[in-house]
Design a protein around this motif. Structure first.
Motif, mmCIF file in Angstrom:
data_model
loop_
_atom_site.group_PDB
_atom_site.id
_atom_site.type_symbol
_atom_site.label_atom_id
_atom_site.label_comp_id
_atom_site.label_asym_id
_atom_site.label_seq_id
_atom_site.Cartn_x
_atom_site.Cartn_y
_atom_site.Cartn_z
ATOM 1 N N GLN A 119 0.823 -1.213 0.000
ATOM 2 C CA GLN A 119 0.000 0.000 0.000
ATOM 3 C C GLN A 119 0.857 1.262 0.000
ATOM 4 N N THR A 120 1.953 1.241 0.764
ATOM 5 C CA THR A 120 2.857 2.391 0.815
ATOM 6 C C THR A 120 3.420 2.705 -0.566
ATOM 7 N N VAL A 121 3.833 1.661 -1.295
ATOM 8 C CA VAL A 121 4.391 1.855 -2.634
ATOM 9 C C VAL A 121 3.314 2.377 -3.592
ATOM 10 N N VAL A 122 2.138 1.763 -3.556
ATOM 11 C CA VAL A 122 1.039 2.195 -4.436
ATOM 12 C C VAL A 122 0.687 3.659 -4.171
ATOM 13 N N ASP A 123 0.598 4.016 -2.896
ATOM 14 C CA ASP A 123 0.237 5.400 -2.547
ATOM 15 C C ASP A 123 1.319 6.381 -2.994
ATOM 16 N N GLN A 124 2.586 6.008 -2.814
ATOM 17 C CA GLN A 124 3.680 6.898 -3.202
ATOM 18 C C GLN A 124 3.732 7.079 -4.713
ATOM 19 N N VAL A 125 3.506 6.002 -5.449
ATOM 20 C CA VAL A 125 3.546 6.067 -6.917
ATOM 21 C C VAL A 125 2.395 6.919 -7.454
ATOM 22 N N ALA A 126 1.242 6.812 -6.811
ATOM 23 C CA ALA A 126 0.073 7.642 -7.159
ATOM 24 C C ALA A 126 -0.273 7.575 -8.642
ATOM 25 N N GLY A 127 -0.203 6.357 -9.194
ATOM 26 C CA GLY A 127 -0.644 6.154 -10.565
ATOM 27 C C GLY A 127 0.371 6.471 -11.643
ATOM 28 N N ARG A 128 1.584 6.877 -11.264
ATOM 29 C CA ARG A 128 2.572 7.248 -12.291
ATOM 30 C C ARG A 128 3.067 6.048 -13.100
ATOM 31 N N VAL A 129 3.236 4.921 -12.446
ATOM 32 C CA VAL A 129 3.594 3.671 -13.126
ATOM 33 C C VAL A 129 2.801 2.558 -12.464
ATOM 34 N N PRO A 130 2.647 1.408 -13.123
ATOM 35 C CA PRO A 130 1.960 0.296 -12.478
ATOM 36 C C PRO A 130 2.831 -0.363 -11.410
ATOM 37 N N VAL A 131 2.190 -0.890 -10.397
ATOM 38 C CA VAL A 131 2.861 -1.646 -9.340
ATOM 39 C C VAL A 131 2.297 -3.057 -9.359
ATOM 40 N N VAL A 132 3.177 -4.049 -9.214
ATOM 41 C CA VAL A 132 2.740 -5.430 -9.023
ATOM 42 C C VAL A 132 3.278 -5.896 -7.677
ATOM 43 N N ALA A 133 2.646 -6.911 -7.084
ATOM 44 C CA ALA A 133 3.074 -7.390 -5.769
ATOM 45 C C ALA A 133 2.657 -8.841 -5.592
ATOM 46 N N THR A 134 3.436 -9.587 -4.819
ATOM 47 C CA THR A 134 3.155 -11.001 -4.577
ATOM 48 C C THR A 134 1.898 -11.176 -3.738
ATOM 49 N N GLY A 135 1.096 -12.168 -4.129
ATOM 50 C CA GLY A 135 -0.145 -12.432 -3.404
ATOM 51 C C GLY A 135 -0.322 -13.865 -2.955
ATOM 52 N N THR A 136 0.634 -14.751 -3.257
ATOM 53 C CA THR A 136 0.488 -16.141 -2.828
ATOM 54 C C THR A 136 1.582 -16.518 -1.844
ATOM 55 N N PHE A 137 1.144 -17.067 -0.721
ATOM 56 C CA PHE A 137 2.040 -17.538 0.331
ATOM 57 C C PHE A 137 1.553 -18.920 0.758
ATOM 58 N N PRO A 138 2.289 -19.627 1.619
ATOM 59 C CA PRO A 138 1.886 -20.993 1.958
ATOM 60 C C PRO A 138 0.446 -21.073 2.450
ATOM 61 N N GLY A 139 -0.268 -22.078 1.958
ATOM 62 C CA GLY A 139 -1.666 -22.256 2.334
ATOM 63 C C GLY A 139 -2.428 -22.958 1.237
ATOM 64 N N THR A 140 -3.713 -23.144 1.436
ATOM 65 C CA THR A 140 -4.553 -23.773 0.423
ATOM 66 C C THR A 140 -4.805 -22.806 -0.728
#
Length: 324
Positions: A72-93
């Motif tokens: 969220q910090t990165v997305v807010d700082q970028v403020a739409g200037r470039v796209p941000v991607v981030a990992t969403g899968t961690f151990p689990g089902t």
């Protein structure tokens, strides 16, 4: 949450998408002000996107809330200037992974990255991997996804046949490639043609050849030490007037490969410190010691970087920051 870049209208941009570091305070807490400043540094260097909450970010050492807060910090700082991607899968089902994919997406990222080695165990077949990927895709609505052949917990490579089937779903727009095999990279690029998909190579030995073969860009740890040179390669890899310089930079990328991986990410934080960016060397990951010998080697490498950038007419992003 608004998503500044809609995959229905565009792919991720070509160029350098750095795998971001996470700055920490000496107390061990995440340095969110430092993360905002580091985000600006990547952008000033010419990054066309950002990969937050990745292995370089020490994602496995972050709590679930910290993963969300860092992104969220990165997305807010970028403020739409470039796209941000981030990992969403961690151990689990698969269901648990799908739930967190949606939570990460709500921060405003353009795509959520799937760690291939967390979808199926090392002993499980490609068929099991594909079945679970299709489950994940079905459970995550229309969230754009990416793939990362992360070496931790183990490296699970996604061959071009599997990739072709996944890209055909229309949901995979990013692939951080770590196969280290130029012929396979070319096959992967070929199966992605005609889709809103980009391959970003992490292996700098193949940087120029991958780009010339049609890779969308580079997502490499070297960008945490000399981002300006990585951006320069992305901008000039096909410039016939820069043939000699391109060859020189490519050789430099190859020759420095072992050093930049030593004691990583501490050595990257040390390099940023030496170049003038205020960041603690604190790292949560258990890595080898940054010895005086490694520091001395990196000091020499940083001098070489300055010389190369001076020859190419690249103004250091760090010097620009220092004179503000």
């Amino acid at each position: 949450m608004m998503h500044a870049f809609k995959p229905s209208s565009t792919t991720l941009p070509q160029g350098f998408i750095p795998v971001m570091l996470t700055p920490f305070l000496d107390s061990g807490a995440v340095d969110y002000a430092g993360l905002s400043a580091l985000t600006e540094l990547y952008l000033e260097a010419g990054a066309t996107g950002l990969f937050a909450n990745c292995l370089s970010s020490e994602m496995y050492e972050l709590s679930e809330q910290e993963r969300l807060d860092v992104t969220q910090t990165v997305v807010d700082q970028v403020a739409g200037r470039v796209p941000v991607v981030a990992t969403g899968t961690f151990p689990g089902t698969v269901t648990e992974q799908a739930d967190f994919v949606k939570r990460i997406y709500e921060t405003g990222v353009q795509a959520v990255i799937v760690i291939t080695s967390l979808i199926a165990a090392e002993s499980e077949s490609d068929e099991v991997f594909m079945d679970r990927m299709l489950q994940l895709i079905a459970l995550t609505d229309d969230v754009p996804l990416g793939l990362y052949e992360c070496p931790v917990p183990y490296k699970r490579l996604i061959n071009s046949d599997i990739l072709e089937n996944l890209v055909a779903t229309g949901r995979i727009i990013y692939h951080k490639d770590t196969c280290l095999d130029l012929d396979e990279v070319k096959r992967r690029i070929a199966v992605g043609k005609g889709h809103k998909f980009g391959l970003y190579d992490a292996y700098m030995v193949n940087a120029v050849p991958s780009l010339q073969a049609g890779a969308a860009g580079l997502s490499c740890i070297q960008g945490n030490i000399f981002p300006e040179l990585v951006v320069w390669i992305c901008d000039h890899f096909n410039d016939p007037e820069q043939h000699a310089a391109i060859s020189k930079v490519q050789r430099f990328l190859e020759d420095s490969m072992d050093l930049v991986h030593a004691a990583y990410p501490i050595i990257a934080k040390y390099s940023l410190q030496r170049r003038g960016f205020p960041i603690s060397l604190y790292t949560r990951r258990e890595v080898e010691e940054l010895t005086p010998g490694l520091q001395q080697q990196m000091d020499h490498l940083l001098e070489e970087i300055d010389e190369i950038q001076s020859e190419l007419g690249i103004t250091s992003v760090f010097k620009r920051n220092l004179v503000k």
